[in-house]
Design an enzyme around this catalytic site. Structure first.
Site, PDB file in Angstrom:
ATOM      1  CB  CYS A 207      24.608  39.218  28.855  1.00  0.00           C
ATOM      2  SG  CYS A 207      25.287  37.938  29.882  1.00  0.00           S
TER       3      CYS A 207
ATOM      4  CG  HIS B  25      24.863  42.797  31.334  1.00  0.00           C
ATOM      5  ND1 HIS B  25      23.710  41.762  31.321  1.00  0.00           N
ATOM      6  CD2 HIS B  25      26.209  42.212  31.650  1.00  0.00           C
ATOM      7  CE1 HIS B  25      24.213  40.647  31.778  1.00  0.00           C
ATOM      8  NE2 HIS B  25      25.547  40.710  32.128  1.00  0.00           N
TER       9      HIS B  25
ATOM     10  CD  GLU C 215      24.957  33.616  28.006  1.00  0.00           C
ATOM     11  OE1 GLU C 215      25.658  32.629  28.150  1.00  0.00           O
ATOM     12  OE2 GLU C 215      25.075  34.626  28.395  1.00  0.00           O
TER      13      GLU C 215
HETATM   14  C1  LIG Z   1      31.771  38.269  40.557  1.00  0.00           C
HETATM   15  C2  LIG Z   1      32.596  37.123  40.951  1.00  0.00           C
HETATM   16  C3  LIG Z   1      33.892  37.345  40.303  1.00  0.00           C
HETATM   17  C4  LIG Z   1      32.728  37.538  42.537  1.00  0.00           C
HETATM   18  O1  LIG Z   1      33.272  36.279  43.033  1.00  0.00           O
HETATM   19  P1  LIG Z   1      34.563  36.404  44.119  1.00  0.00           P
HETATM   20  O2  LIG Z   1      35.854  36.711  43.570  1.00  0.00           O
HETATM   21  O3  LIG Z   1      34.329  34.870  45.081  1.00  0.00           O
HETATM   22  O4  LIG Z   1      33.774  37.408  45.084  1.00  0.00           O
HETATM   23  P2  LIG Z   1      34.752  38.576  45.909  1.00  0.00           P
HETATM   24  O5  LIG Z   1      35.568  37.930  46.913  1.00  0.00           O
HETATM   25  O6  LIG Z   1      35.361  39.533  44.979  1.00  0.00           O
HETATM   26  O7  LIG Z   1      33.534  39.238  46.758  1.00  0.00           O
HETATM   27  C5  LIG Z   1      32.372  39.906  45.945  1.00  0.00           C
HETATM   28  C6  LIG Z   1      32.398  41.140  46.637  1.00  0.00           C
HETATM   29  O8  LIG Z   1      31.734  40.983  47.967  1.00  0.00           O
HETATM   30  C7  LIG Z   1      32.578  41.627  49.105  1.00  0.00           C
HETATM   31  N1  LIG Z   1      32.358  40.987  50.112  1.00  0.00           N
HETATM   32  C8  LIG Z   1      32.955  39.669  50.496  1.00  0.00           C
HETATM   33  N2  LIG Z   1      32.659  39.239  51.767  1.00  0.00           N
HETATM   34  C9  LIG Z   1      31.847  40.362  52.147  1.00  0.00           C
HETATM   35  C10 LIG Z   1      30.971  40.404  53.207  1.00  0.00           C
HETATM   36  N3  LIG Z   1      31.032  39.590  54.276  1.00  0.00           N
HETATM   37  N4  LIG Z   1      30.195  41.574  53.551  1.00  0.00           N
HETATM   38  C11 LIG Z   1      30.190  42.405  52.463  1.00  0.00           C
HETATM   39  N5  LIG Z   1      31.079  42.482  51.330  1.00  0.00           N
HETATM   40  C12 LIG Z   1      31.747  41.263  51.245  1.00  0.00           C
HETATM   41  C13 LIG Z   1      33.883  41.699  48.421  1.00  0.00           C
HETATM   42  O9  LIG Z   1      34.930  42.690  49.060  1.00  0.00           O
HETATM   43  C14 LIG Z   1      33.661  41.860  47.098  1.00  0.00           C
HETATM   44  O10 LIG Z   1      33.403  43.248  46.591  1.00  0.00           O
HETATM   45  P3  LIG Z   1      34.209  44.276  45.604  1.00  0.00           P
HETATM   46  O11 LIG Z   1      33.827  43.645  44.165  1.00  0.00           O
HETATM   47  O12 LIG Z   1      33.706  45.746  45.852  1.00  0.00           O
HETATM   48  O13 LIG Z   1      35.765  43.853  45.991  1.00  0.00           O
HETATM   49  C15 LIG Z   1      31.857  35.864  40.689  1.00  0.00           C
HETATM   50  O14 LIG Z   1      30.611  35.691  41.276  1.00  0.00           O
HETATM   51  C16 LIG Z   1      31.834  35.552  39.265  1.00  0.00           C
HETATM   52  O15 LIG Z   1      32.536  34.927  38.817  1.00  0.00           O
HETATM   53  N6  LIG Z   1      30.588  35.545  38.646  1.00  0.00           N
HETATM   54  C17 LIG Z   1      30.186  35.394  37.235  1.00  0.00           C
HETATM   55  C18 LIG Z   1      30.980  36.170  36.369  1.00  0.00           C
HETATM   56  C19 LIG Z   1      30.336  37.668  36.396  1.00  0.00           C
HETATM   57  O16 LIG Z   1      29.319  37.924  36.992  1.00  0.00           O
HETATM   58  N7  LIG Z   1      31.043  38.700  35.837  1.00  0.00           N
HETATM   59  C20 LIG Z   1      30.513  40.059  35.647  1.00  0.00           C
HETATM   60  C21 LIG Z   1      31.075  40.666  34.434  1.00  0.00           C
HETATM   61  S1  LIG Z   1      30.202  40.138  33.442  1.00  0.00           S
END
Ligand SMILES: CC(C)(COP(=O)(O)OP(=O)(O)OC[C@H]1O[C@@H](n2cnc3c(N)ncnc32)[C@H](O)[C@@H]1OP(=O)(O)O)[C@@H](O)C(=O)NCCC(=O)NCCS
Length: 617
Positions: A224, A359, A190
């Site tokens: 992906c 994945h 991609e």
């Molecule tokens: C995945 C994604 C949405 C997370 O971003 P975010 O919303 O800022 O992250 P969150 O606030 O949900 O935190 C991520 C995790 O860390 C945890 N966390 C946050 N702070 C923490 C800390 N200090 N210690 C431990 N865990 C912590 C949160 O509780 C969360 O866990 P959960 O998913 O079990 O709820 C972001 O990285 C993203 O958009 N990635 C690209 C898209 C992707 O990978 N998608 C996946 C499907 S293809």
């Protein structure tokens, strides 16, 4: 006259032996029609590897190597007699075990699947704990919350073409393959550079010397999922009436980068090349693919001058988990139907997979996904035992609906606990590359497969069924299964194809450990540079070439017509150059995308430089 056996430690070893002109005049063997001119030093280094031909003297270690070569020495001349078939891949071009009969009638070949595999990872990474600090987020968010330890990344020296060139050429070299033996080459990616021009056509430059242009296949794109679609195309081709008896080669590669913000720590980069053919150690189960495809804007790349996607993180998680549920249901129904045909009323469950890989955008989602499959097993079971065993204490969740539970903390917690042991047994080891290198997009799930193969012995793998869940945003997903061959013969002299496959990946951990750690500040600067120079014409990359792993292809320049040129780092650091280095002399101002100023490339290429470009020839 006497005979000697040359253990093939690496392809270049054999080449260096055969091509030492001072020892034997101009004699050389060119199985790939690629004469490698390597000097006496290399020969001397490898001379100690020559062993008198005696079966009893061959050590187990030697037998695990890709091949042994019987060489005749007569009147100071060396000539190649034959390869002792320790390699699953015949050095003879075009034909292989399981080829179509001479009359051209296609018969359904047996055990079609992955014969060999190569993984390429960038030579540098940023530490996720350091990145947490640098980004000013709570400690633990990336490392515990997302489950990521390190993130590999590329400088502006690497692009999708160079990643795929590196992976494909290493696969060919390490398996002593002739380019004539490839009848199909598929690319899943991609990471788009030239839009209408495929990465596949760039890779055809590797085939030029062989003269083989009869190579079907082209690029496949959907986030992906493209690597899996490409792999299916390859498997389908080998099983079809179009098959001409040659191997198919699949390469999945991507540079996963995000704008600053919450998605950035879920980046990564890399490429996985896979050789597909019959009589494979990893066999695709026939008729067992559960697919789900649907429209969603969870992740896409509408900005044509940016490498970054537009991503709705939460929606992407929901789509991923929803797709997993649907694919698992379809897969389960299909395997039940197969079993019923065979006269069995057995129920399929996660226990039937020896390994389950996914994945992996980030490792925590994979752990949650395994728990989700246990939830699926629980809800679909007509009468689950909640008194003891895996479903113990889960009766409160008997009536939940899958589609209501994507972000249900209680369900998630209960099923993560219930599945903890299964996760350790079936999935944890698959996350080595993902945890250490991050999301590679299309190769991500195949990095998981490589991790399983690298960390389990052939005996542990033999006969197991590996569940594979592939997801690509937008979205497209399939859950399918691979059956590992029963033959795990470690071989004193002749070892199994499974043994060779695992042996070829056994250095995965040390390769990961040998990468260079880069401070988050430098990582951020690198990302800024990529951002500002992505798709510029007349661009000379600034990243260091010396930091790349041996054998890595890299970008030397983009000319005024956006045509890209590449060179390769030599495979043997101490040996003579296989491909000359091009050291960038770039000190020029880099124009912004809006102001592309055509300039004459100011690149100094040494006489030994081997450069390929995707421009006119
Ligand atoms: C995945 C994604 C949405 C997370 O971003 P975010 O919303 O800022 O992250 P969150 O606030 O949900 O935190 C991520 C995790 O860390 C945890 N966390 C946050 N702070 C923490 C800390 N200090 N210690 C431990 N865990 C912590 C949160 O509780 C969360 O866990 P959960 O998913 O079990 O709820 C972001 O990285 C993203 O958009 N990635 C690209 C898209 C992707 O990978 N998608 C996946 C499907 S293809």
């Amino acid at each position: 006259m006497h005979y000697i056996v040359l253990p093939l430690v690496a392809t270049e070893t054999v080449y260096s032996f055969f091509t030492d002109s001072s020892e034997k005049g101009s004699h050389y063997i060119t199985r790939n029609r690629t004469p490698f001119l390597i000097g006496l030093t290399t020969l001397t280094i490898y001379r100690h590897l020559l062993t008198p031909f005696s079966q009893s003297e061959l050590s187990y270690t030697e037998a695990r190597l890709p091949g042994l070569w019987l060489v005749e020495v007569s009147n100071g001349e060396l000539s190649f007699l034959f390869q002792i078939p320790l390699n699953p891949i015949s050095p003879r071009p075009a034909k292989m075990p399981g080829s179509v009969p001479a009359n051209g009638e296609a018969s359904w070949p047996k055990d079609v699947g992955i014969v060999a595999m190569e993984i390429y990872l960038p030579s540098q990474y940023v530490d996720q704990a350091e990145l947490e600090q640098f980004d000013g987020v709570d400690a633990g968010k990336y490392t515990i919350g997302l489950g990521q330890a390190k993130m590999g990344f590329c400088s502006d020296r690497e692009d999708i073409n160079s990643l795929c060139l590196t992976a494909v050429q290493r696969l060919m070299e390490r398996n002593c393959l002739s380019y004539e033996s490839i009848g199909r080459l598929e690319v899943g990616t991609e990471t788009i550079i030239d839009k209408s021009k495929s990465v596949k056509t760039v890779l055809m430059q590797l085939f030029e010397e062989s003269g083989n242009t009869d190579v079907e296949g082209i690029d496949t794109t959907n986030a992906c999922y493209g690597g899996t679609a490409a792999l299916f195309n390859a498997v389908n081709w080998v099983e079809s009436s179009s098959w001409d008896g040659r191997y198919a080669l699949v390469v999945a590669g991507d540079i996963a980068v995000y704008a600053t913000g919450s998605a950035r720590p879920t980046g990564g980069a890399g490429a996985v090349a896979m050789l597909v053919g019959p009589n494979a150690p990893l066999v695709f189960d026939r008729g067992l693919r559960g697919t789900h495809m649907q429209h969603a804007y969870d992740f896409y790349k509408p900005d044509m001058v940016s490498e970054y996607p537009v991503v709705d993180g939460k929606l992407s998680i929901q789509c991923y988990l929803g797709a997993l549920d649907r694919c698992y249901t379809v897969f389960r129904n299909k395997i039940h139907a197969q079993w019923q045909k065979e006269g069995s009323n057995k129920r399929f469950s996660l226990e039937d997979f020896g390994f389950m890989i996914f994945h992996s955008p980030y490792c925590k989602l994979v752990q949650k996904s395994l728990a989700r499959l246990v939830l699926n097993d629980f809800l679909s079971h007509p009468n689950p035992n909640t008194e003891s065993g895996i479903f113990s204490g889960l009766e409160a969740f008997r009536d939940v609906k899958l589609e209501d539970t994507y972000f249900d903390r209680d369900v998630e917690k209960a099923f993560m606990k219930a599945s903890a042991e299964l996760y350790n047994q079936k999935t944890k080891a698959s996350l080595l590359v993902s945890n250490q290198n991050g999301n590679m997009y299309t190769p991500s799930v195949y990095g998981c497969l490589a991790s399983v193969l690298a960390q389990n012995s052939p005996q542990q793998l033999a006969g197991e069924r590996i569940g594979v869940f592939s997801y690509g945003s937008g979205f497209a997903a399939t859950l399918y299964s691979i059956r590992v061959t029963q033959d795990a013969t470690p071989g004193k002299f002749v070892c199994s194809s499974l043994d060779k496959l695992t042996a070829s990946l056994c250095d995965l951990k040390s390769r990961l450990d040998s990468r260079r750690r880069v401070a988050p500040e430098l990582f951020a600067e690198n990302m800024k540079l990529r951002q500002e120079t992505h798709h510029l014409a007349n661009y000379i990359p600034q990243g260091s070439v010396d930091d790349l792993f041996p054998g890595t292809w890299f970008l030397t320049q983009v000319d005024e017509k956006h045509r890209r040129q590449y060179a390769r780092r030599p495979l043997n650091e101490n040996g003579p150059l296989e491909a000359g280095l091009v050291h960038s002399t770039a000190t020029q101002h880099i124009p912004s995308p809006a102001k592309k100023v055509p300039r004459i490339p100011s690149i100094a290429e040494g006489p030994e430089t081997v450069v390929i470009s995707n421009g006119e020839h």
